[in-house]
Enzyme design. Sequence first.
Site, PDB file in Angstrom:
ATOM      1  CG  ASP A  30      -2.073   0.985   1.095  1.00 29.54           C
ATOM      2  OD1 ASP A  30      -3.223   0.533   1.009  1.00 29.54           O
ATOM      3  OD2 ASP A  30      -1.799   2.205   1.055  1.00 29.54           O
ATOM      4  CG  ASN A  87     -12.032  -0.279   3.582  1.00 25.07           C
ATOM      5  OD1 ASN A  87     -12.393  -0.584   4.715  1.00 25.07           O
ATOM      6  ND2 ASN A  87     -10.860   0.284   3.335  1.00 25.07           N
ATOM      7  CD  GLN A  94     -14.656  -0.762  -2.956  1.00 22.49           C
ATOM      8  OE1 GLN A  94     -15.761  -1.112  -2.528  1.00 22.49           O
ATOM      9  NE2 GLN A  94     -14.092  -1.292  -4.030  1.00 22.49           N
ATOM     10  CG  HIS A 100      -8.504  -3.220  -2.629  1.00 24.89           C
ATOM     11  ND1 HIS A 100      -9.394  -2.495  -3.387  1.00 24.89           N
ATOM     12  CD2 HIS A 100      -8.342  -2.509  -1.482  1.00 24.89           C
ATOM     13  CE1 HIS A 100      -9.744  -1.405  -2.730  1.00 24.89           C
ATOM     14  NE2 HIS A 100      -9.122  -1.393  -1.564  1.00 24.89           N
ATOM     15  CG  HIS A 102      -6.796  -2.886   2.985  1.00 23.08           C
ATOM     16  ND1 HIS A 102      -6.016  -1.752   2.836  1.00 23.08           N
ATOM     17  CD2 HIS A 102      -7.952  -2.614   2.330  1.00 23.08           C
ATOM     18  CE1 HIS A 102      -6.686  -0.843   2.132  1.00 23.08           C
ATOM     19  NE2 HIS A 102      -7.860  -1.347   1.817  1.00 23.08           N
TER      20      HIS A 102
HETATM   21  P1  AMP Z   1      -9.635   1.358  -0.099  1.00 22.95           P
HETATM   22  O1  AMP Z   1      -9.879   2.579   0.731  1.00 22.95           O
HETATM   23  O2  AMP Z   1     -10.033   0.075   0.583  1.00 22.95           O
HETATM   24  O3  AMP Z   1     -10.223   1.487  -1.491  1.00 22.95           O
HETATM   25  O4  AMP Z   1      -8.072   1.226  -0.216  1.00 22.95           O
HETATM   26  C1  AMP Z   1      -7.327   1.731  -1.260  1.00 22.95           C
HETATM   27  C2  AMP Z   1      -5.906   1.665  -0.817  1.00 22.95           C
HETATM   28  O5  AMP Z   1      -5.097   1.739  -1.965  1.00 22.95           O
HETATM   29  C3  AMP Z   1      -5.485   2.810   0.111  1.00 22.95           C
HETATM   30  O6  AMP Z   1      -4.990   2.254   1.335  1.00 22.95           O
HETATM   31  C4  AMP Z   1      -4.410   3.537  -0.685  1.00 22.95           C
HETATM   32  O7  AMP Z   1      -3.350   3.995   0.132  1.00 22.95           O
HETATM   33  C5  AMP Z   1      -3.944   2.485  -1.655  1.00 22.95           C
HETATM   34  N1  AMP Z   1      -3.426   2.953  -2.930  1.00 22.95           N
HETATM   35  C6  AMP Z   1      -3.975   3.885  -3.757  1.00 22.95           C
HETATM   36  N2  AMP Z   1      -3.249   4.025  -4.872  1.00 22.95           N
HETATM   37  C7  AMP Z   1      -2.210   3.157  -4.761  1.00 22.95           C
HETATM   38  C8  AMP Z   1      -1.101   2.840  -5.595  1.00 22.95           C
HETATM   39  N3  AMP Z   1      -0.920   3.425  -6.785  1.00 22.95           N
HETATM   40  N4  AMP Z   1      -0.219   1.907  -5.156  1.00 22.95           N
HETATM   41  C9  AMP Z   1      -0.395   1.314  -3.957  1.00 22.95           C
HETATM   42  N5  AMP Z   1      -1.429   1.563  -3.141  1.00 22.95           N
HETATM   43  C10 AMP Z   1      -2.325   2.477  -3.528  1.00 22.95           C
END
Ligand code: AMP
Length: 110
Positions: A30, A87, A94, A100, A102
């Site tokens: 992340d 999420n 989300q 995805h 976590h």
């Molecule tokens: P969510 O809130 O469950 O949709 O989580 C999305 C996650 O993706 C967040 O924890 C972000 O920090 C992470 N994220 C967003 N863009 C990237 C990226 N390009 N590479 C790695 N993680 C990312």
Amino acid sequence: MNYCIFCEISNHQQPADIVFEDEQMIVFKDIKPKAAVHFLIVPKKHIDSIEALKEEDKELVSQMIFLAKKMAQEQGVSQTGYKLLFNVLRGGGQLIDHIHLHLIGGEVRP
Ligand code: AMP
Ligand code: ZN
């Protein structure tokens, strides 16, 4: 379909810190880690969210969980413990509309 960053990462069209990859799955760090270990377990197949899952996706979701467990073992957090988090939709936090899981473990970061 709208632009999807996780599809792009899956296709190697965007950079990411990839820690595991096979034909169906990609795991990367992340970008804003909430703990010492914060990985995202992502199927390469685009599915919007848990809410968009179909019966045919059962096996894929099972694979995500088993892969998370394997990654936790490799990262040395399987003894101390970790969180697995989905999420779901905006109200559930989300932000990226590509399913995805976590994996969050180890020392929590502020
Ligand atoms: P969510 O809130 O469950 O949709 O989580 C999305 C996650 O993706 C967040 O924890 C972000 O920090 C992470 N994220 C967003 N863009 C990237 C990226 N390009 N590479 C790695 N993680 C990312
Ligand atoms: Zn996608």
